[in-house]
Scaffold this active site. Sequence first.
Site, PDB file in Angstrom:
ATOM      1  N   GLN A 138     -35.402  39.525 -17.374  1.00 43.33           N
ATOM      2  CA  GLN A 138     -36.328  39.425 -18.495  1.00 43.33           C
ATOM      3  C   GLN A 138     -37.741  39.798 -18.054  1.00 43.33           C
ATOM      4  OE1 GLN A 138     -37.951  35.683 -20.282  1.00 43.33           O
ATOM      5  NE2 GLN A 138     -36.604  36.239 -21.988  1.00 43.33           N
ATOM      6  N   TYR A 196     -45.422  34.552 -26.300  1.00 47.06           N
ATOM      7  CA  TYR A 196     -46.019  35.401 -25.272  1.00 47.06           C
ATOM      8  C   TYR A 196     -46.550  36.703 -25.905  1.00 47.06           C
ATOM      9  CZ  TYR A 196     -43.970  31.876 -22.301  1.00 47.06           C
ATOM     10  OH  TYR A 196     -43.643  30.672 -21.743  1.00 47.06           O
ATOM     11  N   ARG A 244     -35.619  40.189 -26.903  1.00 46.44           N
ATOM     12  CA  ARG A 244     -35.524  38.797 -27.330  1.00 46.44           C
ATOM     13  C   ARG A 244     -36.590  38.521 -28.388  1.00 46.44           C
ATOM     14  NH1 ARG A 244     -36.012  32.996 -24.086  1.00 46.44           N
ATOM     15  NH2 ARG A 244     -33.902  32.323 -24.566  1.00 46.44           N
ATOM     16  N   GLY A 282     -29.194  27.535 -22.061  1.00 43.42           N
ATOM     17  CA  GLY A 282     -30.152  27.342 -20.986  1.00 43.42           C
ATOM     18  C   GLY A 282     -29.886  26.101 -20.181  1.00 43.42           C
ATOM     19  N   ARG A 283     -30.244  24.941 -20.731  1.00 40.51           N
ATOM     20  CA  ARG A 283     -30.138  23.700 -19.963  1.00 40.51           C
ATOM     21  C   ARG A 283     -28.713  23.419 -19.486  1.00 40.51           C
ATOM     22  NH1 ARG A 283     -32.649  20.052 -24.447  1.00 40.51           N
ATOM     23  NH2 ARG A 283     -31.972  21.867 -25.681  1.00 40.51           N
TER      24      ARG A 283
END
Length: 377
Positions: A106, A185, A232, A324-325
């Site tokens: 990424q 971002y 994304r 993710g987690r």
Amino acid sequence: MTMPSTALTSRLFEPARLGALHLPNRLVMAPMTRNRASADGVPQLIMATYYAQRASAGLIIAEATTPNAVGQTYPDIPAIYTDAHVAGWRRVTGEVRAAGGTMFLQLQHGGRIGHPDTTGLMPVAPSPVAFPDPIVTPAGSRPGVVPREMTVAEIRSTVADFAAAARRAIDAGFEGVEVHGANGYLIHQFLSDVTNHRADAYGGSVTGRIRFAIEVVEAVADAIGPARVGLRIAPGVTANAMREHDIEHVYPALIGALANKGLAYLHIVFADPTQPLFRRIRRDWPSTLIANPALPWPTPFPADGGRHAGERLLAAGADLISLGRAFLANPDLVERFRRGAPLNPVRAEHWYGGGELGYTDYPLLTAPAGPAPFDWR
């Protein structure tokens, strides 16, 4: 009545294709910032251990990596704009490939989410709109600063930096890259009318606000081939103090502009199959759609790690499911899902920075005391 999927019949374990790549299952390890690189952005050996442990994922998307110095967000974030960065990442991809895994990288520019105490540079952004929350720096938590508005020349050089970073990522052994247009971002800042107040061709109308995202994706695709490029997005997600007022116009326009480019995939953060925008995106996007389920954040972490939510998204048309987690805490997540085995609890105090604690020491089903030390010989 539709019966729930069993461990043996779940579509999560079906093989899939991603362009020319053959993936052994539909589970994607989502990119997660872990702050284990060196201060100058070079990936460390422990990062190779971490990713290789999770190589059973159908695809790993490695954590947010900055394409230039001013784009750095937080301390100890990896980068990909020097030969040393490439060499560090090459160690990571080599170990993952040896373990049977497939990786994309990424690319993330922080925009206003940066600080001079971290980079020695004033952050840049579409407009001088300060990040309103404190930000972590090497000197501790500091108030956000007002970023400098990017000139058109700086926008063009940033586009070129993304393309150069993509070429370096391929040199480092990645199969492709994901352009990070989400979570507040830089690219997301251009998309939003809250953070983009420009009056030139990169602001104002929806057409103007999506222009930077399109130029970055097109430049990256030209550099390494569109089949190696994903994007994304996070429509309406409020991470990092982001706000958007017109997602129902911005994202269909963005997707419409990119749908015929031959990209590898589109990756939607916090995807909800009941939302009309998700259904429209699935209808309009012609290739692979990766969906990241809308799970509670930061707590409570669901006991099934998001498996049920992922299966709902597959049923709604997603092709791959990113978690993710669940991958963070379970190196052998795919096998745990196959067996219906319980998941390791997530140790949030070790998410960002540190050494092996909460990083490479999560136990495997076959090794309750923890994985053996990685052999670098």
